[in-house]
Design an enzyme around this catalytic site. Structure first.
Site, PDB file in Angstrom:
ATOM      1  N   PRO A  49       0.785  -1.230   0.000  1.00 33.12           N
ATOM      2  CA  PRO A  49       0.000   0.000   0.000  1.00 33.12           C
ATOM      3  C   PRO A  49       0.820   1.286   0.000  1.00 33.12           C
ATOM      4  O   PRO A  49       1.823   1.400   0.713  1.00 33.12           O
ATOM      5  CB  PRO A  49      -0.809  -0.111   1.301  1.00 33.12           C
ATOM      6  CG  PRO A  49      -0.938  -1.568   1.531  1.00 33.12           C
ATOM      7  CD  PRO A  49       0.336  -2.184   1.007  1.00 33.12           C
ATOM      8  N   ASN A  50       0.354   2.216  -0.795  1.00 32.86           N
ATOM      9  CA  ASN A  50       0.848   3.605  -0.882  1.00 32.86           C
ATOM     10  C   ASN A  50       2.164   3.760  -1.632  1.00 32.86           C
ATOM     11  O   ASN A  50       2.559   4.888  -1.943  1.00 32.86           O
ATOM     12  CB  ASN A  50       0.966   4.246   0.525  1.00 32.86           C
ATOM     13  CG  ASN A  50      -0.374   4.367   1.195  1.00 32.86           C
ATOM     14  OD1 ASN A  50      -1.310   4.875   0.599  1.00 32.86           O
ATOM     15  ND2 ASN A  50      -0.503   3.879   2.418  1.00 32.86           N
ATOM     16  N   ARG A  82       4.742  12.672  -2.180  1.00 32.82           N
ATOM     17  CA  ARG A  82       4.707  13.253  -0.834  1.00 32.82           C
ATOM     18  C   ARG A  82       5.859  12.668  -0.028  1.00 32.82           C
ATOM     19  O   ARG A  82       6.457  11.681  -0.398  1.00 32.82           O
ATOM     20  CB  ARG A  82       3.367  12.938  -0.137  1.00 32.82           C
ATOM     21  CG  ARG A  82       2.202  13.559  -0.873  1.00 32.82           C
ATOM     22  CD  ARG A  82       0.937  13.514  -0.072  1.00 32.82           C
ATOM     23  NE  ARG A  82       1.093  14.112   1.240  1.00 32.82           N
ATOM     24  CZ  ARG A  82       0.119  14.117   2.155  1.00 32.82           C
ATOM     25  NH1 ARG A  82      -1.053  13.598   1.881  1.00 32.82           N
ATOM     26  NH2 ARG A  82       0.316  14.650   3.332  1.00 32.82           N
ATOM     27  N   TYR A 114      11.125   9.327   1.781  1.00 31.48           N
ATOM     28  CA  TYR A 114      11.177   8.326   0.708  1.00 31.48           C
ATOM     29  C   TYR A 114      11.874   8.810  -0.560  1.00 31.48           C
ATOM     30  O   TYR A 114      11.959   8.064  -1.535  1.00 31.48           O
ATOM     31  CB  TYR A 114       9.742   7.870   0.370  1.00 31.48           C
ATOM     32  CG  TYR A 114       9.018   7.263   1.555  1.00 31.48           C
ATOM     33  CD1 TYR A 114       9.464   6.081   2.128  1.00 31.48           C
ATOM     34  CD2 TYR A 114       7.909   7.887   2.122  1.00 31.48           C
ATOM     35  CE1 TYR A 114       8.816   5.531   3.217  1.00 31.48           C
ATOM     36  CE2 TYR A 114       7.242   7.349   3.212  1.00 31.48           C
ATOM     37  CZ  TYR A 114       7.711   6.164   3.764  1.00 31.48           C
ATOM     38  OH  TYR A 114       7.070   5.618   4.846  1.00 31.48           O
ATOM     39  N   ASN A 144       8.456  -5.316  -0.579  1.00 38.53           N
ATOM     40  CA  ASN A 144       8.241  -4.167   0.301  1.00 38.53           C
ATOM     41  C   ASN A 144       6.736  -4.110   0.540  1.00 38.53           C
ATOM     42  O   ASN A 144       5.972  -3.637  -0.309  1.00 38.53           O
ATOM     43  CB  ASN A 144       8.736  -2.866  -0.321  1.00 38.53           C
ATOM     44  CG  ASN A 144       8.602  -1.696   0.655  1.00 38.53           C
ATOM     45  OD1 ASN A 144       7.930  -1.803   1.675  1.00 38.53           O
ATOM     46  ND2 ASN A 144       9.229  -0.573   0.339  1.00 38.53           N
ATOM     47  N   ALA A 200       3.094  -0.648   5.001  1.00 41.28           N
ATOM     48  CA  ALA A 200       2.686  -0.733   6.406  1.00 41.28           C
ATOM     49  C   ALA A 200       2.175  -2.126   6.789  1.00 41.28           C
ATOM     50  O   ALA A 200       2.171  -2.471   7.980  1.00 41.28           O
ATOM     51  CB  ALA A 200       1.617   0.320   6.690  1.00 41.28           C
ATOM     52  N   GLU A 228      13.143  -9.068   2.053  1.00 43.80           N
ATOM     53  CA  GLU A 228      12.301  -7.951   2.509  1.00 43.80           C
ATOM     54  C   GLU A 228      13.088  -6.653   2.340  1.00 43.80           C
ATOM     55  O   GLU A 228      14.253  -6.588   2.738  1.00 43.80           O
ATOM     56  CB  GLU A 228      11.947  -8.177   3.983  1.00 43.80           C
ATOM     57  CG  GLU A 228      11.111  -7.061   4.585  1.00 43.80           C
ATOM     58  CD  GLU A 228      10.820  -7.293   6.067  1.00 43.80           C
ATOM     59  OE1 GLU A 228      11.061  -8.404   6.595  1.00 43.80           O
ATOM     60  OE2 GLU A 228      10.361  -6.323   6.706  1.00 43.80           O
ATOM     61  N   HIS A 257      12.948  -2.258   2.664  1.00 51.84           N
ATOM     62  CA  HIS A 257      12.297  -0.994   3.028  1.00 51.84           C
ATOM     63  C   HIS A 257      13.166   0.153   2.565  1.00 51.84           C
ATOM     64  O   HIS A 257      14.391   0.124   2.754  1.00 51.84           O
ATOM     65  CB  HIS A 257      12.053  -0.914   4.538  1.00 51.84           C
ATOM     66  CG  HIS A 257      11.153  -2.005   4.996  1.00 51.84           C
ATOM     67  ND1 HIS A 257       9.794  -1.976   4.768  1.00 51.84           N
ATOM     68  CD2 HIS A 257      11.413  -3.188   5.594  1.00 51.84           C
ATOM     69  CE1 HIS A 257       9.268  -3.090   5.216  1.00 51.84           C
ATOM     70  NE2 HIS A 257      10.223  -3.851   5.732  1.00 51.84           N
ATOM     71  N   ARG A 298      12.620   4.824  12.985  1.00 56.13           N
ATOM     72  CA  ARG A 298      11.414   5.644  12.845  1.00 56.13           C
ATOM     73  C   ARG A 298      10.467   5.444  14.030  1.00 56.13           C
ATOM     74  O   ARG A 298      10.886   5.048  15.094  1.00 56.13           O
ATOM     75  CB  ARG A 298      10.761   5.345  11.493  1.00 56.13           C
ATOM     76  CG  ARG A 298      11.690   5.658  10.314  1.00 56.13           C
ATOM     77  CD  ARG A 298      11.023   5.472   8.984  1.00 56.13           C
ATOM     78  NE  ARG A 298       9.876   6.365   8.834  1.00 56.13           N
ATOM     79  CZ  ARG A 298       8.919   6.214   7.906  1.00 56.13           C
ATOM     80  NH1 ARG A 298       8.997   5.206   7.057  1.00 56.13           N
ATOM     81  NH2 ARG A 298       7.911   7.057   7.839  1.00 56.13           N
TER      82      ARG A 298
HETATM   83  O1  CA2 Z   1      10.396   2.357   4.160  1.00 54.93           O
HETATM   84  C1  CA2 Z   1       9.597   1.644   3.523  1.00 54.93           C
HETATM   85  O2  CA2 Z   1       9.845   1.195   2.407  1.00 54.93           O
HETATM   86  C2  CA2 Z   1       8.213   1.350   4.104  1.00 54.93           C
HETATM   87  O3  CA2 Z   1       7.910  -0.007   3.817  1.00 54.93           O
HETATM   88  C3  CA2 Z   1       7.235   2.271   3.410  1.00 54.93           C
HETATM   89  C4  CA2 Z   1       5.798   2.181   3.974  1.00 54.93           C
HETATM   90  C5  CA2 Z   1       5.822   2.318   5.485  1.00 54.93           C
HETATM   91  O4  CA2 Z   1       4.501   2.121   5.980  1.00 54.93           O
HETATM   92  C6  CA2 Z   1       6.765   1.334   6.136  1.00 54.93           C
HETATM   93  O5  CA2 Z   1       6.751   1.536   7.542  1.00 54.93           O
HETATM   94  C7  CA2 Z   1       8.181   1.527   5.608  1.00 54.93           C
HETATM   95  C8  CA2 Z   1       4.884   3.272   3.492  1.00 54.93           C
HETATM   96  C9  CA2 Z   1       5.003   3.703   2.137  1.00 54.93           C
HETATM   97  C10 CA2 Z   1       4.267   5.010   2.030  1.00 54.93           C
HETATM   98  O6  CA2 Z   1       4.744   5.585   0.876  1.00 54.93           O
HETATM   99  C11 CA2 Z   1       4.472   6.866   0.654  1.00 54.93           C
HETATM  100  C12 CA2 Z   1       4.861   7.308  -0.567  1.00 54.93           C
HETATM  101  C13 CA2 Z   1       4.651   8.614  -0.904  1.00 54.93           C
HETATM  102  C14 CA2 Z   1       4.052   9.469  -0.008  1.00 54.93           C
HETATM  103  C15 CA2 Z   1       3.674   9.020   1.215  1.00 54.93           C
HETATM  104  C16 CA2 Z   1       3.876   7.706   1.558  1.00 54.93           C
END
Ligand code: CA2
Length: 178
Positions: free
Chosen positions: A14-15, A22, A27, A78, A81, A102, A104, A111
């Site tokens: 997701p996301n 953002r 990221y 990846n 969340a 895995e 990230h 974090r």
């Molecule tokens: O660091 C990572 O790759 C994560 O897997 C990214 C996830 C986060 O929930 C994990 O704790 C760590 C979230 C990705 C959210 O991605 C976004 C991308 C653009 C704007 C906002 C969020």
């Protein structure tokens, strides 16, 4: 791509499709399309046929992991969340039949507290976190190495205490005395 290429699934939860739109401080400013390009091109240089996918849905991710299990396909995962709470994903990863790395983008251990735990790491081959998009390239390199038969580590024992208990039983000792 040659007939000998090893197929690899790069699965994103997701996301992650919103990358670059953002939170660039966390990221980076590169987009999901950039990530896809990087994985496909780096994979090709390593002799890997990389299929990059992203979903907002836990069930779809589980289904893709089943596909990898059935086809003995290595995975870079990846899970976003879902990493931190999806036991459905853990159960699917436990069924893996090929390496699963895995990844990230951020260093989840540095974090917020809820990101410190990954429920899937214990069933993965290994984890790479905190190296931005390059983490995916490192994961592909690890998979290429393992596919060539290079020096795989012993599979981690996710339950070291259980192993201790078996040794203790065999020696007729009480658990904890071994
Ligand atoms: O660091 C990572 O790759 C994560 O897997 C990214 C996830 C986060 O929930 C994990 O704790 C760590 C979230 C990705 C959210 O991605 C976004 C991308 C653009 C704007 C906002 C969020």
């Amino acid at each position: 791509m040659t007939a000998q290429s090893t197929k690899v699934l790069v699965l994103n939860g997701p996301n992650l499709g919103r990358l670059g739109k953002r939170e660039p401080a966390v990221y980076g400013s590169a987009t999901y399309a950039d990530l896809t390009d990087l994985c496909v091109k780096s994979g090709a240089e390593l002799g890997l046929d990389v299929d990059v996918r992203q979903t907002e849905y836990e069930g779809e991710l589980v289904t893709w992991i089943h596909e990898a299990c059935d086809g003995q396909i290595p995975v870079v995962l990846n899970a976003g969340a879902l990493t931190h709470y999806s036991y459905a994903l853990l159960d699917a990863v436990k069924m893996r039949t090929a390496p699963l790395v895995e990844v990230h983008i951020s260093n989840i251990a540095a974090r917020e507290g809820f990101r410190h735990e990954s429920v899937i790491t214990g069933a993965a081959t290994g984890i790479i976190a905190g190296f931005g998009f390059q983490g995916y390239v490192l994961a592909l390199r690890a998979i290429a190495l393992l596919a060539r038969g290079g020096d795989p580590p012993e599979p981690p024992d996710a339950r070291p205490m259980a192993k201790t208990a078996i040794v203790s039983d065999a020696q007729g000792l009480q658990a904890g005395q071994a």
